[in-house]
Scaffold this motif. Structure first.
Motif, short mmCIF file in Angstrom:
data_model
loop_
_atom_site.label_atom_id
_atom_site.label_comp_id
_atom_site.label_asym_id
_atom_site.label_seq_id
_atom_site.Cartn_x
_atom_site.Cartn_y
_atom_site.Cartn_z
N LEU A 3 0.83 -1.20 0.00
CA LEU A 3 0.00 0.00 0.00
C LEU A 3 0.87 1.25 0.00
CD1 LEU A 3 -2.85 -0.88 2.54
CD2 LEU A 3 -2.95 -0.89 0.04
N ILE A 4 0.50 2.21 -0.83
CA ILE A 4 1.21 3.49 -0.89
C ILE A 4 0.30 4.54 -0.27
CG2 ILE A 4 2.32 5.19 -2.39
CD1 ILE A 4 2.49 2.98 -4.54
N GLU A 5 0.65 4.97 0.93
CA GLU A 5 -0.15 6.00 1.60
C GLU A 5 0.08 7.35 0.93
OE1 GLU A 5 -2.35 5.29 3.83
OE2 GLU A 5 -1.78 3.19 4.03
N ARG A 6 -0.94 8.18 0.93
CA ARG A 6 -0.86 9.47 0.25
C ARG A 6 -1.19 10.59 1.22
NH1 ARG A 6 -5.07 9.15 -2.46
NH2 ARG A 6 -4.73 10.98 -3.74
N THR A 7 -0.54 11.73 1.02
CA THR A 7 -0.78 12.91 1.87
C THR A 7 -1.24 14.11 1.05
OG1 THR A 7 1.56 13.55 1.70
CG2 THR A 7 0.93 12.17 3.58
N GLN A 8 -1.27 13.95 -0.26
CA GLN A 8 -1.70 15.02 -1.15
C GLN A 8 -2.08 14.41 -2.49
OE1 GLN A 8 1.75 17.56 -1.31
NE2 GLN A 8 2.87 16.20 -2.68
N GLY A 9 -2.69 15.20 -3.35
CA GLY A 9 -3.04 14.74 -4.68
C GLY A 9 -4.36 14.00 -4.72
N THR A 10 -4.80 13.69 -5.93
CA THR A 10 -6.01 12.89 -6.16
C THR A 10 -5.69 11.91 -7.27
OG1 THR A 10 -8.34 13.01 -6.82
CG2 THR A 10 -6.91 14.71 -7.69
N PRO A 11 -6.02 10.63 -7.10
CA PRO A 11 -5.56 9.61 -8.06
C PRO A 11 -6.00 9.90 -9.50
CG PRO A 11 -6.49 8.57 -6.11
CD PRO A 11 -6.80 10.03 -6.00
N GLN A 12 -5.04 9.92 -10.40
CA GLN A 12 -5.36 10.07 -11.81
C GLN A 12 -5.94 8.76 -12.31
OE1 GLN A 12 -2.11 11.54 -14.14
NE2 GLN A 12 -3.32 11.80 -15.99
N GLY A 13 -7.18 8.80 -12.71
CA GLY A 13 -7.91 7.59 -13.08
C GLY A 13 -9.21 7.48 -12.32
#
Length: 416
Positions: free
Chosen positions: A183-193
Motif C-alpha cells: 500500500l502506498i499512503e498518500r498525503t496530497q493529490g487525487t488519483p489520476q484515473g
C-alpha cells in the motif's frame, strides 16, 4: 426501530451512476471484478452500495496502481478504482459537477461537459494569429501534488452537503495498492484515473490559475486543458513577466511549473520578422508552428502560424497500428478488418484531421502498407509479388472507396 439513514441519497441516482460507469467501460480494480461480473448481481451490489453510502459507512477500497508509459518517455501511475467504487464516485460527480460547472470560466476546456479539445485548438489557432507570443506551461505532476486543505476549502465553498464532503475527503486519503499488495499512503493529490478526480482538479486550478489570471492579467487571453495551458502575450517582456508571476503563484499553492515543458514561443509567420529560439509548441496532440499555406484568392503561397498533428501523435498512432496488427490474421476478410479499424481510423481523422489534414497521411500510408502485408500472407499468389498485392488493393479501393474511412479521402495509391 429507527431505520432512517443519516444521508438522503436517491436509489435511482446510484442506478444512473452505474449506467454511466458501464458506458465508460474500464478495467477491474484490486478486487479483479469486471463490470460484467458486477452486473450479474447488479440489484444486490447497488443496494449494498446505496445502503453503505446512505449510512455513512462506505469506505473506499485502495485503488489499483497501474503504470502506463508517457508519450514523452517515463511512466505515469494511474489509480484504478474498483467498479463499485467507480459507481460511488460517479454518484458524487453527478451531484457535485452541476454545482461547480456554472462557476468555471469559458477558457477551461478539459474534462467538462460540452467542452472539447477541438474547441481549445480552434480558439488557440485564432489567438496565435492575433498575439505574437505564447507562454506554454505545464504543471509538473498535478494529480500527485494537489493540496488537500486548499481543495477541501474550495469544495466546502461550493457545497454544504455533508455526504459529498465526507466522501470526497475519504477518496483523497485512499491509498494506492501495487501489484505485490504493497500500500502506498498518500498525503496530497487525487488519483489520476478516479471518476471524481477531473472535476476536483478543475476546481483546484479554477482558483489557482483561472480566477487568478482573470484578476491579475485580464488583458492576456489564456486557454487551459487540465494541466496543460497557454497564455497569449503581446511581447517577449510580457511573456517573461507572466512566467515569473506564475512560478510564484503555483509555488504558493504547492505546485511547480515543469522546467522543460514550460517555454515562451514566438508565433512567427509571413508578417512577423523577428526571431526567437522557440517558434513552435505542442498542444493537445498538435504542433503549432510556421507553415506554408495557399492564399486561394491570390493563388500564392504564404507563411502562417498554424497547427497540424504532432510527430508524437503520429508515432503513437503508428504504435497502435503495430500493437493491434492484423497482418497475420489471414482468417479475416477485408470487411472484418474494416469493422474493427474504421471506428479507430475515423476517430483519428475526425480529431487530427481538423487542421492541416494532409499531415495525417503518413499514418494512413502505414496502415495501407499493413494491408499489403496482410494480403501477401492471405493469398498465395501474392506471397512473392508485393506489387501485385498492391495493385489488387488499389483496384478494390477504387471500386469500394467507402470500405475504409481514409480511402474516401483519396489515399488509395499508397500501397507500395
Amino acid at each position: 426501530m429507527n431505520t432512517e439513514k443519516p444521508f438522503t441519497i436517491p436509489k435511482n441516482l446510484v442506478m444512473d451512476a452505474f449506467k454511466a460507469v458501464k458506458a465508460n467501460a474500464g478495467s477491474a480494480g484490486i478486487d479483479k471484478e469486471s463490470i460484467e461480473n458486477f452486473e450479474k448481481g447488479l440489484k444486490d451490489n447497488l443496494y449494498k452500495l446505496w445502503n453503505r453510502m446512505s449510512s455513512g459507512s462506505y469506505f473506499p477500497p485502495p485503488v489499483k496502481a497501474v503504470p502506463i508509459p508517457k508519450k514523452t518517455g517515463g511512466e505515469r501511475i494511474l489509480g484504478v478504482p474498483t467498479v463499485s467504487d467507480r459507481v460511488a464516485q460517479m454518484v458524487i460527480k453527478m451531484m457535485f459537477e452541476p454545482i461547480v460547472e456554472p462557476v468555471f470560466l469559458p477558457d477551461s476546456y478539459g474534462y467538462r461537459p460540452r467542452k472539447s479539445a477541438a474547441q481549445a485548438l480552434t480558439v488557440t489557432r485564432q489567438r496565435c494569429w492575433k498575439y505574437d507570443w505564447v507562454l506554454e506551461f505545464d504543471i509538473k505532476g498535478l494529480f500527485d501534488n494537489i493540496d488537500w486543505n486548499l481543495l477541501l476549502r474550495a469544495v466546502k465553498h461550493h457545497t454544504q452537503n455533508k455526504w459529498i464532503i465526507l466522501y470526497i475527503e475519504r477518496w483523497l486519503k485512499t491509498p494506492m495498492q501495487k501489484e505485490d499488495g504493497t500500500l502506498i499512503e498518500r498525503t496530497q493529490g487525487t488519483p489520476q484515473g478516479g471518476v471524481v478526480s477531473p472535476v476536483l482538479s478543475n476546481l483546484f486550478l479554477h482558483y489557482v490559475f483561472d480566477v487568478w489570471m482573470k484578476r491579475n492579467r485580464p488583458s492576456n487571453p489564456w486557454c487551459r486543458y487540465a494541466d496543460d495551458g497557454l497564455v497569449h502575450c503581446r511581447n517577449l517582456k510580457e511573456a517573461e513577466e507572466i512566467k515569473s508571476m506564475l512560478q510564484v503563484r503555483f509555488g504558493e499553492c504547492g505546485l511547480e511549473l515543469h522546467p522543460i515543458k514550460t517555454k515562451i514561443v514566438y508565433c512567427k509567420d509571413e508578417n512577423r520578422k523577428g526571431s526567437h529560439q522557440n517558434v513552435k509548441f505542442d498542444f493537445l496532440g498538435y504542433t503549432f508552428r510556421p507553415r506554408q499555406a495557399m492564399n486561394t484568392k491570390r493563388n500564392v503561397l504564404f507563411t502562417t502560424f498554424s497547427p497540424a498533428v504532432s510527430k508524437l501523435a503520429l508515432k503513437a498512432m503508428r504504435c497502435e497500428i503495430r500493437r493491434l496488427s492484423f497482418r497475420s490474421n489471414t482468417e479475416l476478410s477485408l470487411e472484418e478488418i474494416s469493422n474493427v479499424w474504421n471506428p479507430i481510423l475515423r476517430g483519428w481523422q475526425t480529431y487530427y484531421g481538423k487542421f492541416h489534414s494532409t499531415a495525417l497521411r503518413p499514418v494512413f500510408f502505414y496502415f495501407n502498407k499493413l494491408l499489403v502485408a496482410w494480403a501477401r500472407r492471405k493469398y498465395k499468389r501474392f506471397r512473392h509479388h508485393k506489387t501485385n498485392a498492391s495493385q489488387f488493393l488499389v483496384k478494390i479501393a477504387r471500386m469500394r472507396p467507402q470500405l475504409f474511412v481514409h480511402w474516401n479521402k483519396g489515399i488509395v495509391e499508397s500501397f507500395a
